[in-house]
Enzyme design. Sequence first.
Site, PDB file in Angstrom:
ATOM      1  N   LYS A 189       0.844  -1.201   0.000  1.00 54.95           N
ATOM      2  CA  LYS A 189       0.000   0.000   0.000  1.00 54.95           C
ATOM      3  C   LYS A 189       0.879   1.251   0.000  1.00 54.95           C
ATOM      4  O   LYS A 189       0.603   2.215  -0.715  1.00 54.95           O
ATOM      5  CB  LYS A 189      -0.942  -0.013   1.218  1.00 54.95           C
ATOM      6  CG  LYS A 189      -2.029  -1.087   1.119  1.00 54.95           C
ATOM      7  CD  LYS A 189      -2.806  -1.281   2.424  1.00 54.95           C
ATOM      8  CE  LYS A 189      -3.749  -2.478   2.303  1.00 54.95           C
ATOM      9  NZ  LYS A 189      -4.501  -2.780   3.537  1.00 54.95           N
TER      10      LYS A 189
ATOM     11  N   GLN B 138      -4.826  -1.773   9.756  1.00 53.04           N
ATOM     12  CA  GLN B 138      -4.661  -3.057   9.088  1.00 53.04           C
ATOM     13  C   GLN B 138      -5.213  -4.178   9.976  1.00 53.04           C
ATOM     14  O   GLN B 138      -4.933  -4.242  11.172  1.00 53.04           O
ATOM     15  CB  GLN B 138      -3.175  -3.287   8.777  1.00 53.04           C
ATOM     16  CG  GLN B 138      -2.891  -4.537   7.983  1.00 53.04           C
ATOM     17  CD  GLN B 138      -3.397  -4.491   6.534  1.00 53.04           C
ATOM     18  OE1 GLN B 138      -3.588  -3.411   5.973  1.00 53.04           O
ATOM     19  NE2 GLN B 138      -3.622  -5.641   5.945  1.00 53.04           N
TER      20      GLN B 138
ATOM     21  N   ASP C 152     -11.653   2.372   4.465  1.00 49.03           N
ATOM     22  CA  ASP C 152     -11.952   0.939   4.471  1.00 49.03           C
ATOM     23  C   ASP C 152     -13.462   0.670   4.509  1.00 49.03           C
ATOM     24  O   ASP C 152     -13.885  -0.482   4.434  1.00 49.03           O
ATOM     25  CB  ASP C 152     -11.338   0.292   5.720  1.00 49.03           C
ATOM     26  CG  ASP C 152     -10.112  -0.539   5.414  1.00 49.03           C
ATOM     27  OD1 ASP C 152      -9.963  -0.968   4.258  1.00 49.03           O
ATOM     28  OD2 ASP C 152      -9.318  -0.764   6.342  1.00 49.03           O
TER      29      ASP C 152
HETATM   30  N1  GUN Z   1      -6.439  -6.920   5.947  1.00 49.91           N
HETATM   31  C1  GUN Z   1      -6.611  -7.585   4.776  1.00 49.91           C
HETATM   32  N2  GUN Z   1      -7.272  -6.818   3.895  1.00 49.91           N
HETATM   33  C2  GUN Z   1      -7.539  -5.648   4.517  1.00 49.91           C
HETATM   34  C3  GUN Z   1      -8.186  -4.442   4.114  1.00 49.91           C
HETATM   35  O1  GUN Z   1      -8.700  -4.291   2.998  1.00 49.91           O
HETATM   36  N3  GUN Z   1      -8.245  -3.461   5.048  1.00 49.91           N
HETATM   37  C4  GUN Z   1      -7.723  -3.614   6.286  1.00 49.91           C
HETATM   38  N4  GUN Z   1      -7.834  -2.598   7.145  1.00 49.91           N
HETATM   39  N5  GUN Z   1      -7.113  -4.699   6.691  1.00 49.91           N
HETATM   40  C5  GUN Z   1      -7.018  -5.712   5.809  1.00 49.91           C
END
Ligand code: GUN
Length: 284
Positions: free
Chosen positions: A50, A94, A117
């Site tokens: 990311k 995350q 998110d």
């Molecule tokens: N862990 C795996 N995929 C995601 C996501 O799209 N967002 C977040 N916050 N954690 C994740």
Amino acid sequence: MSVTLLDGRALSREINQAVKRQVATLSRPPGLGVILVGEDPASQVYVGRKQRVAEALGLLHVQRTLPADITQEALLAELDALQGRDDIDGVLVQLPLPDHLDADAVALRLDPAKDVDGLSPVNAGLLALGRPAMVPCTPAGVMRMLERGGVPLSGKRAVVVGRSNIVGRPIAHLLEQANATVTVCHSRTADLAEEVGRADVIIAAVGSPELVRGAWIRPGAAVIDVGVNRLEDGSLVGDVEFAAAAERAAVLTPVPGGVGPMTIALLMENTLRCALARGAAEGR
Ligand code: GUN
């Protein structure tokens, strides 16, 4: 029948380029704040990706890496500080969090205007009501892939395997809003093979290696595999038995190179949307 593989890498590149072009016109860079708790290797990899994409597109990227034994109160204080910054337009924590931490309490604390998110109850509720909302990145990416694959949804039977707040449940809402007839399956579903076998569109999002067997799939179905599972031998497989599914499906996503890169691209797009909504002006 020959299967069409949907290339998430190529489509995510297009989305990223469009975001990059628009970011270059803004009065200030959109800011993405990321909180990583602990040292889960998979989460470290995702967060690293990311960051790389965010920086390549010209976003401001700020990461807080917090110890695995952080208290709930301290985590919420870090979240407050990050989302309180004026130069941060989107925040994500995350997942998964260490067991002693409460992810629901984190979702409740998210500022809905910066919730890239789509996990805050406000955004989840708006989505459930069919109102404009921040849509979680993976579900938004899945819908974009279905659209690009020319997969018809209206009047079709869709089966979603998995009911998580971040993937299964929001995808079910989006499919229903696209006028599919949606069935959500989960660990207590009596006959998963039968449910999957009826579907024109199958979304597998449980995190169980190759749970969805190729032989269950109706010939001609579209199959989107959200799962990313690392086996003991180090290989990555999805939630769908890929080779056997490719014998029957008309449309299928690979793992890796399918949904994964789309999640990151939609995170960038969501961050841009939040920045625009917060007044980052065009016309640099
Ligand atoms: N862990 C795996 N995929 C995601 C996501 O799209 N967002 C977040 N916050 N954690 C994740």
